[in-house]
Design a protein around this motif. Structure first.
Motif, PDB file in Angstrom:
ATOM      1  N   THR A   1       0.862  -0.988   0.110  1.00  0.00           N
ATOM      2  CA  THR A   1      -0.080  -0.062  -0.088  1.00  0.00           C
ATOM      3  C   THR A   1       0.778   1.160  -0.120  1.00  0.00           C
ATOM      4  OG1 THR A   1      -1.836   1.250   1.097  1.00  0.00           O
ATOM      5  CG2 THR A   1      -0.308   0.013   2.559  1.00  0.00           C
ATOM      6  N   TYR A   2       0.179   2.533  -0.235  1.00  0.00           N
ATOM      7  CA  TYR A   2       1.124   3.630  -0.097  1.00  0.00           C
ATOM      8  C   TYR A   2       1.585   3.970   1.279  1.00  0.00           C
ATOM      9  CZ  TYR A   2      -0.938   4.444  -4.794  1.00  0.00           C
ATOM     10  OH  TYR A   2      -1.411   4.411  -6.035  1.00  0.00           O
ATOM     11  N   LYS A   3       2.772   4.454   1.453  1.00  0.00           N
ATOM     12  CA  LYS A   3       3.251   4.745   2.762  1.00  0.00           C
ATOM     13  C   LYS A   3       2.717   6.121   3.381  1.00  0.00           C
ATOM     14  CE  LYS A   3       7.546   5.196   5.177  1.00  0.00           C
ATOM     15  NZ  LYS A   3       8.921   5.261   5.062  1.00  0.00           N
ATOM     16  N   MET A   4       2.219   6.061   4.400  1.00  0.00           N
ATOM     17  CA  MET A   4       1.643   7.168   5.109  1.00  0.00           C
ATOM     18  C   MET A   4       2.799   7.738   5.898  1.00  0.00           C
ATOM     19  SD  MET A   4      -2.181   5.883   6.166  1.00  0.00           S
ATOM     20  CE  MET A   4      -1.904   6.797   7.742  1.00  0.00           C
ATOM     21  N   ASP A   5       3.020   9.015   5.970  1.00  0.00           N
ATOM     22  CA  ASP A   5       4.157   9.748   6.580  1.00  0.00           C
ATOM     23  C   ASP A   5       3.284  10.587   7.815  1.00  0.00           C
ATOM     24  OD1 ASP A   5       6.099  11.210   7.757  1.00  0.00           O
ATOM     25  OD2 ASP A   5       6.428  12.537   6.393  1.00  0.00           O
TER      26      ASP A   5
ATOM     27  N   ASP B   1       4.090  12.063  10.459  1.00  0.00           N
ATOM     28  CA  ASP B   1       4.606  13.197  10.909  1.00  0.00           C
ATOM     29  C   ASP B   1       4.551  14.326  10.011  1.00  0.00           C
ATOM     30  OD1 ASP B   1       5.406  11.844  13.297  1.00  0.00           O
ATOM     31  OD2 ASP B   1       7.313  11.219  12.523  1.00  0.00           O
ATOM     32  N   GLY B   2       4.512  14.460   8.774  1.00  0.00           N
ATOM     33  CA  GLY B   2       4.760  15.288   7.793  1.00  0.00           C
ATOM     34  C   GLY B   2       3.243  15.452   7.259  1.00  0.00           C
ATOM     35  N   ASP B   3       2.489  14.659   7.385  1.00  0.00           N
ATOM     36  CA  ASP B   3       1.038  14.316   7.036  1.00  0.00           C
ATOM     37  C   ASP B   3       1.180  14.241   5.463  1.00  0.00           C
ATOM     38  OD1 ASP B   3      -0.099  14.592   9.113  1.00  0.00           O
ATOM     39  OD2 ASP B   3      -0.490  17.005   9.319  1.00  0.00           O
ATOM     40  N   SER B   4       1.928  13.509   4.791  1.00  0.00           N
ATOM     41  CA  SER B   4       2.041  13.169   3.381  1.00  0.00           C
ATOM     42  C   SER B   4       1.802  11.697   3.141  1.00  0.00           C
ATOM     43  CB  SER B   4       3.048  13.973   2.963  1.00  0.00           C
ATOM     44  OG  SER B   4       4.351  13.138   3.251  1.00  0.00           O
ATOM     45  N   VAL B   5       1.813  11.373   1.656  1.00  0.00           N
ATOM     46  CA  VAL B   5       1.828  10.074   1.507  1.00  0.00           C
ATOM     47  C   VAL B   5       3.124   9.877   0.290  1.00  0.00           C
ATOM     48  CG1 VAL B   5       0.615   8.255   0.366  1.00  0.00           C
ATOM     49  CG2 VAL B   5      -0.610   9.767   1.969  1.00  0.00           C
ATOM     50  N   ARG B   6       3.791   9.214   0.526  1.00  0.00           N
ATOM     51  CA  ARG B   6       4.854   8.914  -0.558  1.00  0.00           C
ATOM     52  C   ARG B   6       5.712   7.903  -0.422  1.00  0.00           C
ATOM     53  NH1 ARG B   6       8.807  13.583   2.339  1.00  0.00           N
ATOM     54  NH2 ARG B   6       7.217  14.830   1.225  1.00  0.00           N
ATOM     55  N   GLY B   7       6.002   6.917  -1.488  1.00  0.00           N
ATOM     56  CA  GLY B   7       6.277   5.717  -1.632  1.00  0.00           C
ATOM     57  C   GLY B   7       5.351   4.545  -1.288  1.00  0.00           C
ATOM     58  N   PHE B   8       5.946   3.177  -1.144  1.00  0.00           N
ATOM     59  CA  PHE B   8       5.203   2.140  -0.658  1.00  0.00           C
ATOM     60  C   PHE B   8       5.467   1.313   0.518  1.00  0.00           C
ATOM     61  CE2 PHE B   8       4.764   3.160  -5.277  1.00  0.00           C
ATOM     62  CZ  PHE B   8       3.295   2.973  -5.286  1.00  0.00           C
TER      63      PHE B   8
ATOM     64  N   GLU C   1       5.146  -3.286   7.954  1.00  0.00           N
ATOM     65  CA  GLU C   1       4.899  -1.946   7.799  1.00  0.00           C
ATOM     66  C   GLU C   1       3.492  -1.753   7.236  1.00  0.00           C
ATOM     67  OE1 GLU C   1       6.737   0.748   9.195  1.00  0.00           O
ATOM     68  OE2 GLU C   1       7.821  -0.825  10.096  1.00  0.00           O
ATOM     69  N   ALA C   2       2.932  -2.211   6.412  1.00  0.00           N
ATOM     70  CA  ALA C   2       1.363  -1.944   5.769  1.00  0.00           C
ATOM     71  C   ALA C   2       0.409  -2.379   7.117  1.00  0.00           C
ATOM     72  CB  ALA C   2       1.406  -2.868   4.568  1.00  0.00           C
ATOM     73  N   MET C   3       0.874  -3.546   7.820  1.00  0.00           N
ATOM     74  CA  MET C   3       0.047  -3.822   8.924  1.00  0.00           C
ATOM     75  C   MET C   3      -0.157  -2.651   9.992  1.00  0.00           C
ATOM     76  SD  MET C   3      -1.549  -6.598   8.320  1.00  0.00           S
ATOM     77  CE  MET C   3      -2.493  -6.505   9.820  1.00  0.00           C
TER      78      MET C   3
END
Length: 134
Positions: free
Chosen positions: A22-26, A28-35, A40-42
């Motif tokens: 899935t997409y990686k949720m940041d 701390d920075g309120d952004s989505v980038r990477g996978f 980690e997805a769990m």
């Protein structure tokens, strides 16, 4: 013309488990980038389920999320076991989660029940937590 289902239900179907990528949720920075994938997805899934109030958002099905709004104003002796039940119920909807154990409640902050627990998944154990204002 009416669609026909003759013979359709007699076919053998193979059910495949979808990958957990899935997409990686940041957070701390309120952004989505990477996978992310697997454990980690769990972690993200657990965070999202426990951060979503059940029945409040039309985009989510009724079985998704956790109910905490009605716990405000209730006694701690009710909230602690009820929170354990609700966390377990909310997380076990995901087929990758087998059980939720080792609940520990911290009542050191007035008006807040902070609960830590272990989530057993197909990717290993994950330590998680949830705080609820009472």
């Amino acid at each position: 013309m009416i669609p026909s289902t003759v013979g359709f239900l007699e076919l053998d179907f193979e059910i495949e488990e979808q990958p957990s990528q899935t997409y990686k949720m940041d957070l701390d920075g309120d952004s989505v980038r990477g996978f992310v994938d697997d454990q980690e997805a769990m972690k993200q899934t657990i965070f999202r389920i426990l951060s979503t109030e059940r029945y409040q958002y039309i985009i989510y099905p009724w079985y998704y999320g956790i109910e905490t709004l009605d716990l405000y104003g209730e006694p701690v002796t009710y909230v602690c076991p009820e929170l354990e039940r609700r966390i377990t119920e909310a997380l076990l909807v995901d087929t990758r989660i087998s059980s939720v154990t080792d609940f520990e409640h911290d009542l050191s902050v007035k008006g807040v029940v902070h609960t830590a627990f272990t989530v057993h998944t197909i990717y290993g154990e994950i330590r998680a937590e949830k705080g609820v204002n009472i």
